[in-house]
Write a protein that holds these residues in place. Structure first.
Motif, PDB file in Angstrom:
ATOM      1  N   ALA A 301    -150.222 -88.337 -20.680  1.00 43.14           N
ATOM      2  CA  ALA A 301    -149.996 -87.275 -21.537  1.00 43.14           C
ATOM      3  C   ALA A 301    -149.962 -85.794 -21.262  1.00 43.14           C
ATOM      4  N   LEU A 302    -151.026 -85.589 -20.016  1.00 42.36           N
ATOM      5  CA  LEU A 302    -150.908 -84.313 -19.385  1.00 42.36           C
ATOM      6  C   LEU A 302    -149.541 -84.144 -18.604  1.00 42.36           C
ATOM      7  N   ALA A 303    -148.829 -84.985 -18.222  1.00 40.86           N
ATOM      8  CA  ALA A 303    -147.741 -84.695 -17.456  1.00 40.86           C
ATOM      9  C   ALA A 303    -146.400 -84.401 -18.448  1.00 40.86           C
ATOM     10  N   ALA A 304    -146.400 -85.286 -19.616  1.00 40.61           N
ATOM     11  CA  ALA A 304    -145.656 -84.944 -20.709  1.00 40.61           C
ATOM     12  C   ALA A 304    -145.612 -83.695 -21.195  1.00 40.61           C
ATOM     13  N   ILE A 305    -146.983 -82.979 -21.594  1.00 39.35           N
ATOM     14  CA  ILE A 305    -147.291 -81.722 -21.830  1.00 39.35           C
ATOM     15  C   ILE A 305    -146.766 -80.782 -20.786  1.00 39.35           C
ATOM     16  N   ALA A 306    -147.024 -81.013 -19.625  1.00 41.91           N
ATOM     17  CA  ALA A 306    -146.657 -79.733 -18.719  1.00 41.91           C
ATOM     18  C   ALA A 306    -145.482 -79.756 -18.513  1.00 41.91           C
ATOM     19  N   VAL A 307    -144.615 -80.764 -18.518  1.00 40.49           N
ATOM     20  CA  VAL A 307    -143.018 -80.778 -18.345  1.00 40.49           C
ATOM     21  C   VAL A 307    -142.530 -80.365 -19.750  1.00 40.49           C
ATOM     22  N   SER A 308    -142.882 -80.541 -20.732  1.00 38.57           N
ATOM     23  CA  SER A 308    -142.344 -79.729 -22.056  1.00 38.57           C
ATOM     24  C   SER A 308    -142.614 -78.467 -22.116  1.00 38.57           C
ATOM     25  N   HIS A 309    -144.024 -77.860 -21.676  1.00 37.96           N
ATOM     26  CA  HIS A 309    -144.043 -76.568 -21.477  1.00 37.96           C
ATOM     27  C   HIS A 309    -143.265 -75.820 -20.428  1.00 37.96           C
ATOM     28  N   THR A 310    -143.082 -76.437 -19.242  1.00 40.46           N
ATOM     29  CA  THR A 310    -142.434 -75.937 -18.170  1.00 40.46           C
ATOM     30  C   THR A 310    -140.945 -75.619 -18.646  1.00 40.46           C
ATOM     31  N   ALA A 311    -140.403 -76.693 -19.129  1.00 41.47           N
ATOM     32  CA  ALA A 311    -139.037 -76.571 -19.699  1.00 41.47           C
ATOM     33  C   ALA A 311    -138.692 -75.545 -20.664  1.00 41.47           C
ATOM     34  N   MET A 312    -139.678 -75.386 -21.618  1.00 42.54           N
ATOM     35  CA  MET A 312    -139.556 -74.541 -22.621  1.00 42.54           C
ATOM     36  C   MET A 312    -139.640 -72.902 -22.092  1.00 42.54           C
ATOM     37  N   VAL A 313    -140.659 -72.569 -21.363  1.00 50.50           N
ATOM     38  CA  VAL A 313    -140.782 -71.273 -20.778  1.00 50.50           C
ATOM     39  C   VAL A 313    -139.820 -71.024 -19.895  1.00 50.50           C
ATOM     40  N   SER A 314    -139.531 -71.761 -18.987  1.00 52.30           N
ATOM     41  CA  SER A 314    -138.259 -71.444 -18.235  1.00 52.30           C
ATOM     42  C   SER A 314    -137.067 -70.963 -18.812  1.00 52.30           C
ATOM     43  N   ILE A 315    -136.573 -71.799 -19.668  1.00 52.25           N
ATOM     44  CA  ILE A 315    -135.268 -71.260 -20.574  1.00 52.25           C
ATOM     45  C   ILE A 315    -135.563 -70.262 -21.490  1.00 52.25           C
ATOM     46  N   MET A 316    -136.665 -70.199 -22.264  1.00 48.90           N
ATOM     47  CA  MET A 316    -136.977 -69.067 -23.229  1.00 48.90           C
ATOM     48  C   MET A 316    -137.206 -67.717 -22.614  1.00 48.90           C
ATOM     49  N   SER A 317    -137.878 -67.834 -21.300  1.00 40.54           N
ATOM     50  CA  SER A 317    -138.224 -66.384 -20.805  1.00 40.54           C
ATOM     51  C   SER A 317    -137.055 -65.734 -20.217  1.00 40.54           C
ATOM     52  N   MET A 318    -135.992 -66.641 -19.781  1.00 40.52           N
ATOM     53  CA  MET A 318    -134.931 -65.771 -19.250  1.00 40.52           C
ATOM     54  C   MET A 318    -133.693 -65.597 -20.309  1.00 40.52           C
ATOM     55  N   THR A 319    -133.630 -66.191 -21.703  1.00 41.20           N
ATOM     56  CA  THR A 319    -132.830 -65.995 -22.494  1.00 41.20           C
ATOM     57  C   THR A 319    -132.521 -64.780 -22.915  1.00 41.20           C
ATOM     58  N   PRO A 320    -133.616 -63.811 -23.325  1.00 45.86           N
ATOM     59  CA  PRO A 320    -133.317 -62.291 -23.585  1.00 45.86           C
ATOM     60  C   PRO A 320    -132.444 -61.556 -22.486  1.00 45.86           C
ATOM     61  N   VAL A 321    -132.821 -62.092 -21.258  1.00 46.59           N
ATOM     62  CA  VAL A 321    -132.213 -61.287 -20.077  1.00 46.59           C
ATOM     63  C   VAL A 321    -130.729 -61.775 -20.225  1.00 46.59           C
ATOM     64  N   HIS A 322    -130.387 -63.285 -20.503  1.00 49.53           N
ATOM     65  CA  HIS A 322    -128.982 -63.734 -20.524  1.00 49.53           C
ATOM     66  C   HIS A 322    -128.211 -62.940 -21.500  1.00 49.53           C
ATOM     67  N   LEU A 323    -128.819 -62.843 -22.884  1.00 57.68           N
ATOM     68  CA  LEU A 323    -128.206 -62.164 -24.022  1.00 57.68           C
ATOM     69  C   LEU A 323    -128.171 -60.784 -23.864  1.00 57.68           C
ATOM     70  N   ASP A 324    -128.958 -60.245 -23.250  1.00 56.01           N
ATOM     71  CA  ASP A 324    -128.988 -58.714 -22.777  1.00 56.01           C
ATOM     72  C   ASP A 324    -127.791 -58.424 -21.968  1.00 56.01           C
ATOM     73  N   HIS A 325    -127.452 -59.365 -20.905  1.00 51.54           N
ATOM     74  CA  HIS A 325    -126.273 -59.156 -20.128  1.00 51.54           C
ATOM     75  C   HIS A 325    -124.942 -59.023 -20.949  1.00 51.54           C
ATOM     76  N   GLY A 326    -125.088 -59.908 -22.236  1.00 51.60           N
ATOM     77  CA  GLY A 326    -123.803 -59.703 -23.009  1.00 51.60           C
ATOM     78  C   GLY A 326    -123.813 -58.563 -23.971  1.00 51.60           C
ATOM     79  N   GLY A 327    -124.729 -57.608 -23.860  1.00 49.66           N
ATOM     80  CA  GLY A 327    -124.632 -56.585 -25.030  1.00 49.66           C
ATOM     81  C   GLY A 327    -125.518 -56.638 -26.404  1.00 49.66           C
ATOM     82  N   SER A 328    -126.307 -57.735 -26.268  1.00 49.39           N
ATOM     83  CA  SER A 328    -127.145 -58.145 -27.510  1.00 49.39           C
ATOM     84  C   SER A 328    -128.049 -57.308 -27.744  1.00 49.39           C
TER      85      SER A 328
END
Length: 474
Positions: A301-328
């Protein structure tokens, strides 16, 4: 807790029996939901714009990933103190500590913007991350007074309440920025001013309305365990176990296996998890670690929570930068993040219901599949493909919801009551440390390679985890 030290509100609730406790639980859920709404505004607006603010101050895309790292690290560092405070003084004490630190973090962040110092901003974001620790602790507080068979439902309701504030927060960043500019504050101050007000309101709700304290009431309402005739004077049974069924070496006995051909109830609680021993191990995290290692189901259970959270924050944290590069614009980025947060929370009651009906592990595997689909969609999107990024971020949030709700329910049910709060705190610590590591790696990957490469890395991670969970179940 002795009679002369029991707060009056807890004595009154306890003396009125189960009906009164049921009423208190409904009030507790309402108070926690209100706190999640206000606190969600601050957390969401910080997550949406902190990486862009760090990049503007530092001039480095790679360093922008440290914004997410700082907030996740703050959540990890405050997980154990929040759990320890809750164990000693009740949920109100733990949540007050968490949101109080977050409020101080907002003040430090505003000072950093005024000085133009990105290192000081990162320090402020570490304290800011304490709000996430408070949000995570609230989901467990919702289950303290739950009747048997209702814990997952109550947990998911409080998680769902975060939707309102989390979706609203990023969309208020624009008006907040204009408001702060009118007072002569530094550019980028708006989101932190909004978060400051949000956390102040949350603190007020917790301090004034979370009464009686649900954890203290649950303890006072639980009768002390009766010792069997063959129990020694030191509380140790003749078979070498403590009164709660925990072995002297800290291990937990396995739950009885179902009869041949009998399908276990997916929402049932293992016998070891229903022990009513006093919470002696409540601040003993070494014992919590032993219990976690001795319980394979809790480890999964802990491994599943940790992997889910790691995947989420990794992509989400860099999405604003990715969109900002496109002028959003800030508005467009805010909408995308709001849709992502809606995916995290809107369907949480459905996820909780599904976890109770279909079982915890199938929902965890489903979550990994959704995270994989998200990594493919968002990672393959260009900087101007806002629609595809938004679709990927919605699925990212939904996959995280499956991991958090099903994993949290599995974790709580797998460990004995005597160690449950400590194990919950340890779980949040390890989960957030994994998330912090993920955001550091995300910044390096995006800065050195690309946003698409980050999608590939996350996709591989969740695929391996999903296959492992499926095979473990079999």
């Amino acid at each position: 807790m002795t009679a002369d030290t029991t707060p009056p509100d807890i004595s009154d609730a306890r003396s009125d029996g189960g009906e009164r406790i049921s009423t208190v639980q409904r009030r507790t859920l309402a108070v926690l939901s209100a706190a999640q709404i206000s606190g969600g505004i601050g957390v969401a607006v910080g997550l949406a714009f902190s990486s862009v603010t760090v990049r503007d101050l530092s001039g480095s895309t790679t360093l922008s990933g440290l914004a997410g790292t700082a907030t996740v690290l703050g959540a990890a560092l405050l997980a154990l103190p929040t759990a320890r405070s809750s164990g000693r003084g009740g949920r109100r004490a733990g949540l007050t500590l968490a949101y109080g630190c977050a409020l101080i973090g907002c003040l430090v962040s505003l000072l950093a913007l005024t000085m133009g110092s990105w290192p000081l901003l990162l320090a402020g974001l570490v304290l800011f991350g304490a709000a996430s620790a408070g949000n995570l602790a609230s989901r467990y507080a919702a289950t303290d007074l739950s009747a048997p068979g209702h814990s997952a439902r109550h947990l998911s309701l409080v998680v769902w309440a975060t939707t309102i504030g989390a979706v609203t927060g990023p969309n208020l960043a624009g008006p907040a920025e204009r408001f702060s500019a009118g007072f002569g504050l530094a550019p980028g101050s708006g989101p932190f001013v909004l978060a400051l007000l949000s956390f102040a309101i949350t603190l007020g709700v917790i301090l004034l309305a979370l009464r009686p304290d649900p954890l203290l009431l649950a303890r006072s309402a639980s009768p002390p365990p009766s010792l069997p005739p063959d129990t020694a004077s030191d509380g140790t049974a003749s078979d070498g176990t403590a009164p709660d069924g925990t072995a002297l070496d800290g291990t937990v006995p396995e739950a009885a296996s179902p009869a041949p051909g009998e399908r276990p109830d997916p929402g049932s609680t293992p016998p070891s998890a229903t022990a009513t021993a006093p919470e002696k191990g409540e601040g003993t995290f070494r014992a919590a670690w032993r219990v976690l290692r001795a319980t394979p189901l809790a480890g999964r259970a802990l491994a599943a929570i940790a992997v889910s959270h790691t995947a989420m924050v990794s992509i989400m944290s860099m999405t604003p930068v990715h969109l900002d590069h496109g002028g959003s614009t800030y508005t467009v980025i805010g909408i995308v993040i709001s849709l992502h947060i809606a995916g995290m929370y809107v369907l949480s009651p459905v996820v909780g219901w599904l976890a109770d009906r279909a079982g915890r592990t199938p929902v965890l595997v489903l979550g990994m599949g959704l995270l994989l689909t998200s990594a493919v969609l968002a990672g393959g999107a260009g900087t101007h493909d806002v629609t595809r990024v938004a679709a990927g971020l919605i699925l990212l949030g939904l996959g995280w919801s499956c991991g958090l709700i099903a994993g949290s329910a599995m974790l709580s049910e797998a460990v004995p009551l005597a160690h449950r709060t400590s194990v919950q705190g340890l779980s949040d610590l390890l989960t957030n440390l994994c998330g912090a590591t993920g955001t550091v790696a995300a910044g390096v990957i995006v800065g050195g390679l690309s946003y698409g490469a980050l999608g590939v890395a996350v996709g591989v991670m969740v695929t391996i985890t999903g296959v492992w969970l499926a095979l473990s179940r079999n």
